[in-house]
Design a protein around this motif. Structure first.
Motif, PDB file in Angstrom:
ATOM      1  N   ALA A 122       0.869  -1.182   0.000  1.00  0.00           N
ATOM      2  CA  ALA A 122       0.000   0.000   0.000  1.00  0.00           C
ATOM      3  C   ALA A 122       0.902   1.227   0.000  1.00  0.00           C
ATOM      4  O   ALA A 122       1.958   1.235   0.639  1.00  0.00           O
ATOM      5  N   VAL A 123       0.499   2.234  -0.762  1.00  0.00           N
ATOM      6  CA  VAL A 123       1.210   3.509  -0.741  1.00  0.00           C
ATOM      7  C   VAL A 123       0.255   4.552  -0.169  1.00  0.00           C
ATOM      8  O   VAL A 123      -0.821   4.796  -0.730  1.00  0.00           O
ATOM      9  N   VAL A 124       0.659   5.129   0.964  1.00  0.00           N
ATOM     10  CA  VAL A 124      -0.203   6.103   1.654  1.00  0.00           C
ATOM     11  C   VAL A 124       0.311   7.520   1.352  1.00  0.00           C
ATOM     12  O   VAL A 124       1.475   7.817   1.604  1.00  0.00           O
ATOM     13  N   GLY A 125      -0.575   8.331   0.809  1.00  0.00           N
ATOM     14  CA  GLY A 125      -0.160   9.666   0.351  1.00  0.00           C
ATOM     15  C   GLY A 125       0.327   9.595  -1.082  1.00  0.00           C
ATOM     16  O   GLY A 125       1.243  10.312  -1.480  1.00  0.00           O
ATOM     17  N   VAL A 126      -0.316   8.746  -1.860  1.00  0.00           N
ATOM     18  CA  VAL A 126       0.187   8.412  -3.206  1.00  0.00           C
ATOM     19  C   VAL A 126       0.104   9.588  -4.179  1.00  0.00           C
ATOM     20  O   VAL A 126       0.805   9.609  -5.184  1.00  0.00           O
ATOM     21  N   THR A 127      -0.722  10.578  -3.879  1.00  0.00           N
ATOM     22  CA  THR A 127      -0.855  11.705  -4.811  1.00  0.00           C
ATOM     23  C   THR A 127       0.158  12.826  -4.534  1.00  0.00           C
ATOM     24  O   THR A 127       0.236  13.789  -5.293  1.00  0.00           O
ATOM     25  N   GLY A 128       0.934  12.688  -3.459  1.00  0.00           N
ATOM     26  CA  GLY A 128       1.929  13.716  -3.129  1.00  0.00           C
ATOM     27  C   GLY A 128       3.229  13.529  -3.897  1.00  0.00           C
ATOM     28  O   GLY A 128       3.397  12.557  -4.645  1.00  0.00           O
ATOM     29  N   ALA A 129       4.156  14.463  -3.685  1.00  0.00           N
ATOM     30  CA  ALA A 129       5.432  14.414  -4.408  1.00  0.00           C
ATOM     31  C   ALA A 129       6.200  13.128  -4.079  1.00  0.00           C
ATOM     32  O   ALA A 129       6.704  12.442  -4.969  1.00  0.00           O
ATOM     33  N   ILE A 136      -1.178  -3.816  -5.127  1.00  0.00           N
ATOM     34  CA  ILE A 136      -0.775  -2.514  -4.591  1.00  0.00           C
ATOM     35  C   ILE A 136      -2.001  -1.629  -4.445  1.00  0.00           C
ATOM     36  O   ILE A 136      -2.819  -1.524  -5.354  1.00  0.00           O
ATOM     37  N   LYS A 137      -2.138  -1.057  -3.242  1.00  0.00           N
ATOM     38  CA  LYS A 137      -3.259  -0.149  -2.972  1.00  0.00           C
ATOM     39  C   LYS A 137      -2.756   1.284  -3.046  1.00  0.00           C
ATOM     40  O   LYS A 137      -1.731   1.619  -2.447  1.00  0.00           O
ATOM     41  N   MET A 138      -3.509   2.109  -3.731  1.00  0.00           N
ATOM     42  CA  MET A 138      -3.164   3.528  -3.821  1.00  0.00           C
ATOM     43  C   MET A 138      -4.060   4.277  -2.840  1.00  0.00           C
ATOM     44  O   MET A 138      -5.264   4.385  -3.060  1.00  0.00           O
ATOM     45  N   LEU A 139      -3.464   4.786  -1.751  1.00  0.00           N
ATOM     46  CA  LEU A 139      -4.250   5.410  -0.684  1.00  0.00           C
ATOM     47  C   LEU A 139      -3.925   6.898  -0.561  1.00  0.00           C
ATOM     48  O   LEU A 139      -2.772   7.305  -0.694  1.00  0.00           O
ATOM     49  N   ALA A 140      -4.967   7.663  -0.308  1.00  0.00           N
ATOM     50  CA  ALA A 140      -4.772   9.113  -0.117  1.00  0.00           C
ATOM     51  C   ALA A 140      -5.932   9.654   0.704  1.00  0.00           C
ATOM     52  O   ALA A 140      -6.795   8.900   1.163  1.00  0.00           O
ATOM     53  N   SER A 141      -5.928  10.956   0.883  1.00  0.00           N
ATOM     54  CA  SER A 141      -7.009  11.582   1.645  1.00  0.00           C
ATOM     55  C   SER A 141      -8.304  11.535   0.840  1.00  0.00           C
ATOM     56  O   SER A 141      -8.304  11.278  -0.363  1.00  0.00           O
ATOM     57  N   LYS A 142      -9.416  11.803   1.524  1.00  0.00           N
ATOM     58  CA  LYS A 142     -10.733  11.807   0.897  1.00  0.00           C
ATOM     59  C   LYS A 142     -10.749  12.728  -0.335  1.00  0.00           C
ATOM     60  O   LYS A 142     -11.337  12.418  -1.363  1.00  0.00           O
ATOM     61  N   ARG A 143     -10.053  13.860  -0.191  1.00  0.00           N
ATOM     62  CA  ARG A 143     -10.001  14.858  -1.250  1.00  0.00           C
ATOM     63  C   ARG A 143      -9.445  14.277  -2.560  1.00  0.00           C
ATOM     64  O   ARG A 143      -9.914  14.600  -3.650  1.00  0.00           O
ATOM     65  N   SER A 144      -8.433  13.415  -2.452  1.00  0.00           N
ATOM     66  CA  SER A 144      -7.798  12.864  -3.655  1.00  0.00           C
ATOM     67  C   SER A 144      -8.420  11.538  -4.094  1.00  0.00           C
ATOM     68  O   SER A 144      -8.128  11.053  -5.197  1.00  0.00           O
ATOM     69  N   ALA A 145      -9.237  10.939  -3.236  1.00  0.00           N
ATOM     70  CA  ALA A 145      -9.836   9.636  -3.581  1.00  0.00           C
ATOM     71  C   ALA A 145     -10.682   9.775  -4.836  1.00  0.00           C
ATOM     72  O   ALA A 145     -11.300  10.823  -5.080  1.00  0.00           O
ATOM     73  N   GLU A 147      -7.845   5.210  -3.443  1.00  0.00           N
ATOM     74  CA  GLU A 147      -8.854   4.959  -2.412  1.00  0.00           C
ATOM     75  C   GLU A 147      -8.629   5.861  -1.206  1.00  0.00           C
ATOM     76  O   GLU A 147      -7.497   6.225  -0.888  1.00  0.00           O
ATOM     77  N   GLU A 148      -9.707   6.183  -0.523  1.00  0.00           N
ATOM     78  CA  GLU A 148      -9.581   6.966   0.699  1.00  0.00           C
ATOM     79  C   GLU A 148      -8.966   6.107   1.802  1.00  0.00           C
ATOM     80  O   GLU A 148      -9.340   4.953   2.001  1.00  0.00           O
ATOM     81  N   LEU A 149      -8.015   6.678   2.509  1.00  0.00           N
ATOM     82  CA  LEU A 149      -7.381   6.000   3.635  1.00  0.00           C
ATOM     83  C   LEU A 149      -8.383   5.874   4.782  1.00  0.00           C
ATOM     84  O   LEU A 149      -8.922   6.870   5.256  1.00  0.00           O
ATOM     85  N   THR A 150      -8.640   4.636   5.218  1.00  0.00           N
ATOM     86  CA  THR A 150      -9.542   4.408   6.351  1.00  0.00           C
ATOM     87  C   THR A 150      -8.910   3.370   7.283  1.00  0.00           C
ATOM     88  O   THR A 150      -7.853   2.799   6.975  1.00  0.00           O
ATOM     89  N   THR A 151      -9.575   3.099   8.384  1.00  0.00           N
ATOM     90  CA  THR A 151      -9.060   2.099   9.331  1.00  0.00           C
ATOM     91  C   THR A 151      -9.041   0.706   8.710  1.00  0.00           C
ATOM     92  O   THR A 151      -8.326  -0.171   9.172  1.00  0.00           O
ATOM     93  N   GLU A 152      -9.822   0.496   7.662  1.00  0.00           N
ATOM     94  CA  GLU A 152      -9.885  -0.832   7.020  1.00  0.00           C
ATOM     95  C   GLU A 152      -8.863  -0.994   5.895  1.00  0.00           C
ATOM     96  O   GLU A 152      -8.724  -2.074   5.320  1.00  0.00           O
ATOM     97  N   SER A 153      -8.150   0.080   5.567  1.00  0.00           N
ATOM     98  CA  SER A 153      -7.284   0.061   4.377  1.00  0.00           C
ATOM     99  C   SER A 153      -6.196  -1.010   4.424  1.00  0.00           C
ATOM    100  O   SER A 153      -5.717  -1.452   3.389  1.00  0.00           O
TER     101      SER A 153
END
Lengths: 380, 380
Positions: free
Chosen positions: B47-54, B73-82, B96-102
């Motif tokens: 999983a990549v958390v913050g995948v839309t950042g630099a 591979i899971k692409m995770l980011a904030s709700k805004r970028s989901a 996908e939005e990062l959640t406790t289930e991610s």
């Protein structure tokens, strides 16, 4: 900027956003027009050598700003620039070619035309009774030639002042040295500096007006996705930085770095002070920054250091930790005062034996022209 | 550039003139398309958390460049970028939005979404059996969390490797620390470093993709004579520099500087090493430079130091005094290797007890994403 206003920073020019020369290269810039004229019959006759360069132009600006008295002023430059016209304090001047006859009747000459011109014409001027204030490195380390920052070692001028009327050479230190010692000397006087580690962030102006123009041109080119024009530095300067362009000596230091080492010793008259320096060019127009780590013989706490710096001449303290407001090159551009901040006890040395500070100063002004004119003022 | 070629610098990307992200902000960039795919059934799930950042984008780029094997591979980011789509190695992914289930079923998660996200979701991921490689400062100084530069302290991973299959936190050091220690550690192993004075020249990228865009925008504005847009740093960055934007602590150091002090001690497992640092932002896009003064317990001559650095992993020596060719941030931009040069005996310390060096490294790559992926590789 409030910090500046409160501390009476000497604003002689409005800072533009860029820090560039107002009319880079194309048209010569005259000093600001002042109501009061400095042209006085009994004042010294002046010559400015290299008057068409970045520092040469700043000499005129500083002379005007400070109402420096003069009975006449010669505008001297290379053959290539001779024939141009300069307007200065409501008068029009012809730029004359520098020759062996240029210094007849000249009391004080301000030189900034490179080391080889100084070496050739400096001694000739002295022979004719002129006092030469030289901005090049030609005579700085020469025995008997005072190397002067007026706020730091005015006593070095005593011999010259005693021999009033006779020709003499006085050297203006390198810009990095002047800016560094303006902030470090007041501390050194209180608690002797035994070792100093300097890293510089140096502006384009130190390499002259053409380097400033190249940085501007390259920045345009890179933003447009074009290959940058690399004539002055043979490399990309825009959005980049690089080790200082002066020659690297056999010990691995470049000339700029060894100037900091050697000039500090001469100005402080202390052959024991240990200095190391790393000099770097950054894509900034006309003011240098320096990160300086200091080791003292006796403890010096940061509050005492800040108090000392706040009352030091030619210096302004910008040290606001809460709002993260510290000196920047842009803020000091075209200003007389050197700014110092980030004053803090070095955590790597116990017992308050160390301090870290950050210094910014205009390279063309206090780093060159202003310091030279201040030296000349000591002769009046 | 010849020096790089000769020394097999790892060129994964063509360097553009600017060092900027190829598609800053607007469109998401996928890693380079490779013939060989890293998608393998028995490989770990990522999983990549913050995948839309630099740094998130650079994680993908590095994973592809290094053929990192993964089963999913899971692409995770904030709700805004989901909801955005990312193309990676010829497959299309939904952010996908990062959640406790991610993290259900995720073996390795690469985090770069800021300290508060790491603090909230890092421990949740660990509870689900995920090994988290975290690029934020949230856990770096926490006891029991390894702080790892694979070339420097791989032994810090021993505990994690022994507990294979269990969730754990691993911290990626701060960019300035990684880049510094890549060059200093090989020397330190030969001759213990007792004190280090660091001055940094830090790029915009350390403050994220928005800061890079602001530097570009401001530069356009200043060249056009307009007031620059100051949203990220609240001051002019174009053609200027300023003390690092992190908070200033009660001791006068900013957080960035204290990271260098504290992380060095933890990584070297040496609570006695003395470090002081001054951290400065310069108008460069994505690679940091550092001027480092070193004091050693035993003498270390510069030739030995150069030989040590030439064979150190992940490091390239650029130290050509004759042609004044030394590391620059632009040359290392988008490259894996850290470059070191200006290797010289410190003239301020007798008996070869000191060295000055100058280091450059890509802040997003070795300073963040590459180092994290290298840590993940140690788990395979």
């Amino acid at each position: 900027m409030a910090a500046f206003a409160n501390q009476q920073l000497h604003y002689h020019h409005r800072t533009d956003l860029f820090g560039r020369l107002r009319n880079p290269g194309a048209k010569l810039r005259s000093g600001p027009t002042r109501v009061r004229m400095s042209l006085q019959e009994n004042a010294p006759s002046l010559a400015v050598v290299g008057v068409t360069g970045a520092v040469g132009q700043e000499f005129l600006s500083v002379l005007a700003d400070r109402d420096f008295p003069y009975s006449s002023i010669k505008m001297l430059a290379s053959k290539r620039s001779a024939g141009q016209r300069i307007s200065f304090q409501d008068k029009n001047y012809l730029v004359e070619e520098l020759t062996t006859e240029s210094f007849n009747g000249v009391d004080i000459a301000l030189f900034s035309a490179g080391g080889s011109i100084s070496k050739e014409f400096g001694p000739l001027a002295v022979d004719r009774g002129t006092i030469v204030v030289d901005n090049s490195s030609a005579f700085r380390m020469q025995d008997g030639v005072p190397l002067v920052v007026p706020e730091v070692n005015p006593e070095a001028m005593d011999g010259i002042k005693a021999g009033k009327g006779k020709g003499a050479l006085i050297a203006n230190p390198n810009c990095s040295t002047i800016i560094c010692l303006m902030a470090v000397t007041p501390l050194h006087r209180h608690s002797k500096v035994v070792r100093m580690v300097v890293s510089t962030y140096q502006a384009a102006s130190g390499a002259g007006a053409a380097a400033m123009r190249e940085l501007e041109l390259q920045t345009h080119e890179v933003l447009e996705g074009k290959q940058p024009t690399c004539k002055i530095f043979q490399r990309q300067y825009a959005f980049n930085l690089f080790s200082h362009n002066s020659s690297v000596l056999p010990n691995g230091y470049n000339e700029e770095e060894m100037k900091l080492v050697k000039e500090t010793r001469k100005i402080w008259n202390d052959s024991n002070v240990k200095v190391t320096a790393t000099c770097v060019r950054v894509p900034v127009m006309r003011a240098h920054a320096e990160s300086v780590n200091l080791q003292f013989e006796k403890p010096l706490d940061e509050d005492t250091a800040r108090d000392i710096l706040k009352t030091a001449p030619g210096l302004v303290v910008i040290d606001d930790r809460v709002s993260n407001n510290f000196p920047t090159p842009l803020e000091v551009s075209k200003k007389d005062d050197v700014a110092v901040g980030r004053i803090r006890q070095d955590v790597s040395l116990e017992g308050n034996y160390g301090l870290d500070i950050f210094i910014c100063g205009d390279q063309i002004r206090k780093g060159a022209a202003l310091n030279a004119v201040q030296i000349a003022e000591m002769l009046l």
